[in-house]
Design a protein around this motif. Structure first.
Motif, PDB file in Angstrom:
ATOM      1  N   SER A   1      -6.931  43.459  57.607  1.00 57.65           N
ATOM      2  CA  SER A   1      -6.405  43.404  58.960  1.00 57.65           C
ATOM      3  C   SER A   1      -4.889  43.235  58.898  1.00 57.65           C
ATOM      4  N   PRO A   2      -4.179  43.554  59.969  1.00 56.14           N
ATOM      5  CA  PRO A   2      -2.727  43.352  59.974  1.00 56.14           C
ATOM      6  C   PRO A   2      -2.331  41.902  59.686  1.00 56.14           C
TER       7      PRO A   2
ATOM      8  N   ALA B   1       0.089  37.993  55.876  1.00 58.94           N
ATOM      9  CA  ALA B   1      -0.014  36.799  55.034  1.00 58.94           C
ATOM     10  C   ALA B   1       0.240  37.151  53.566  1.00 58.94           C
ATOM     11  N   LEU B   2      -0.311  38.272  53.097  1.00 64.22           N
ATOM     12  CA  LEU B   2      -0.070  38.694  51.717  1.00 64.22           C
ATOM     13  C   LEU B   2       1.400  39.039  51.496  1.00 64.22           C
ATOM     14  N   SER B   3       2.014  39.665  52.483  1.00 62.30           N
ATOM     15  CA  SER B   3       3.426  40.011  52.375  1.00 62.30           C
ATOM     16  C   SER B   3       4.268  38.747  52.258  1.00 62.30           C
ATOM     17  N   TYR B   4       4.002  37.747  53.102  1.00 66.78           N
ATOM     18  CA  TYR B   4       4.747  36.486  53.040  1.00 66.78           C
ATOM     19  C   TYR B   4       4.545  35.792  51.696  1.00 66.78           C
ATOM     20  N   ALA B   5       3.355  35.920  51.114  1.00 66.68           N
ATOM     21  CA  ALA B   5       3.066  35.215  49.865  1.00 66.68           C
ATOM     22  C   ALA B   5       3.587  35.952  48.634  1.00 66.68           C
TER      23      ALA B   5
ATOM     24  N   ALA C   1      12.701  34.123  45.534  1.00 60.77           N
ATOM     25  CA  ALA C   1      11.851  33.265  46.360  1.00 60.77           C
ATOM     26  C   ALA C   1      10.840  34.109  47.134  1.00 60.77           C
ATOM     27  N   PRO C   2       9.657  33.553  47.415  1.00 62.82           N
ATOM     28  CA  PRO C   2       8.694  34.263  48.252  1.00 62.82           C
ATOM     29  C   PRO C   2       9.270  34.505  49.648  1.00 62.82           C
ATOM     30  N   LEU C   3       8.908  35.624  50.247  1.00 63.46           N
ATOM     31  CA  LEU C   3       9.443  36.007  51.548  1.00 63.46           C
ATOM     32  C   LEU C   3       9.162  34.946  52.614  1.00 63.46           C
TER      33      LEU C   3
ATOM     34  N   ARG D   1       6.176  26.925  62.673  1.00 65.71           N
ATOM     35  CA  ARG D   1       4.731  26.669  62.520  1.00 65.71           C
ATOM     36  C   ARG D   1       3.955  27.982  62.452  1.00 65.71           C
ATOM     37  N   ARG D   2       4.358  28.960  63.269  1.00 60.89           N
ATOM     38  CA  ARG D   2       3.665  30.248  63.273  1.00 60.89           C
ATOM     39  C   ARG D   2       3.834  30.963  61.929  1.00 60.89           C
ATOM     40  N   VAL D   3       5.020  30.896  61.363  1.00 60.96           N
ATOM     41  CA  VAL D   3       5.235  31.520  60.053  1.00 60.96           C
ATOM     42  C   VAL D   3       4.399  30.818  59.001  1.00 60.96           C
ATOM     43  N   ARG D   4       4.352  29.488  59.048  1.00 60.40           N
ATOM     44  CA  ARG D   4       3.526  28.750  58.074  1.00 60.40           C
ATOM     45  C   ARG D   4       2.063  29.145  58.192  1.00 60.40           C
ATOM     46  N   ARG D   5       1.599  29.309  59.427  1.00 60.56           N
ATOM     47  CA  ARG D   5       0.207  29.684  59.636  1.00 60.56           C
ATOM     48  C   ARG D   5      -0.060  31.077  59.074  1.00 60.56           C
ATOM     49  N   ARG D   6       0.914  31.980  59.235  1.00 62.10           N
ATOM     50  CA  ARG D   6       0.750  33.339  58.694  1.00 62.10           C
ATOM     51  C   ARG D   6       0.806  33.364  57.187  1.00 62.10           C
ATOM     52  N   MET D   7       1.484  32.389  56.591  1.00 61.75           N
ATOM     53  CA  MET D   7       1.622  32.372  55.130  1.00 61.75           C
ATOM     54  C   MET D   7       0.345  31.996  54.412  1.00 61.75           C
ATOM     55  N   ARG D   8      -0.574  31.401  55.121  1.00 61.48           N
ATOM     56  CA  ARG D   8      -1.839  31.047  54.452  1.00 61.48           C
ATOM     57  C   ARG D   8      -2.472  32.307  53.907  1.00 61.48           C
ATOM     58  N   GLN D   9      -2.660  32.309  52.611  1.00 58.95           N
ATOM     59  CA  GLN D   9      -3.149  33.514  51.944  1.00 58.95           C
ATOM     60  C   GLN D   9      -4.633  33.696  52.220  1.00 58.95           C
ATOM     61  N   PRO D  10      -5.032  34.867  52.721  1.00 59.17           N
ATOM     62  CA  PRO D  10      -6.457  35.096  52.978  1.00 59.17           C
ATOM     63  C   PRO D  10      -7.243  35.294  51.687  1.00 59.17           C
TER      64      PRO D  10
END
Length: 127
Positions: A7-8, A13-17, A87-89, A116-125
Motif C-alpha cells: 500500500s502507499p 514507511a519503507l522509504s522513511y526507514a 542518516a535515514p530519511l 508525530r505523523r512522521v514518526r507514525r509513518r516511520m514504523r516499518q511494516p
C-alpha cells in the motif's frame, strides 16, 4: 506466485526507514571528490613517515639501528579517516520539522503534530 502489492502507506514507511540522506553538512555532490581526497591524504602521510624513518636507518645494518628505526616507526599512530554513514530519511525529516518548530516557522499547523505523523509513518511494516 507473485509478491503482494504494498500500500502507499507501507511504501512511505519503507522509504522513511531505508532511504538515506547526506547530513554531514556539506554539498552531497562534493562528497564524490572529497571522500576520495580524504582517503588519499592519510595514506600519503603514513607512507611519507615510514620512508623518512627507514631512510634514516640506511647504511651499515646492525641490530641497534634496525631496532631504533622499528621503534620510531611503531611509536607514531598511523593517520586514518572514516566515512560517516548517511542518516535515514525519516530522521532527516523529523530533524528539519523540529528545527522549523523551534524557529517558529511552521505556520500551517502544529509542528509537533507533523512530527508525530512522521514518526507514525516511520514504523516499518511487516514485510
Amino acid at each position: 506466485m507473485g509478491r503482494r502489492r504494498r500500500s502507499p502507506q507501507e511504501k512511505k514507511a519503507l522509504s522513511y526507514a531505508k532511504d538515506r540522506r547526506n547530513n554531514y553538512g556539506e554539498n552531497d555532490k562534493s562528497s564524490r571528490k572529497n571522500i576520495a581526497r580524504s582517503k588519499k591524504f592519510p595514506h600519503r602521510v603514513n607512507r611519507r613517515n615510514a620512508s623518512v624513518v627507514l631512510e634514516a636507518a640506511t647504511g651499515v645494518l646492525d641490530e641497534v639501528t634496525g631496532a631504533a628505526a622499528e621503534e620510531r616507526l611503531l611509536a607514531r599512530r598511523p593517520k586514518s579517516w572514516k566515512k560517516w554513514s548517511d542518516a535515514p530519511l525519516g530522521e532527516v525529516v523529523q530533524d528539519s520539522l523540529r528545527r522549523r518548530v523551534d524557529l517558529g516557522r511552521d505556520g500551517r499547523e502544529s509542528g509537533t503534530a507533523r512530527i508525530r505523523r512522521v514518526r507514525r509513518r516511520m514504523r516499518q511494516p511487516a514485510e
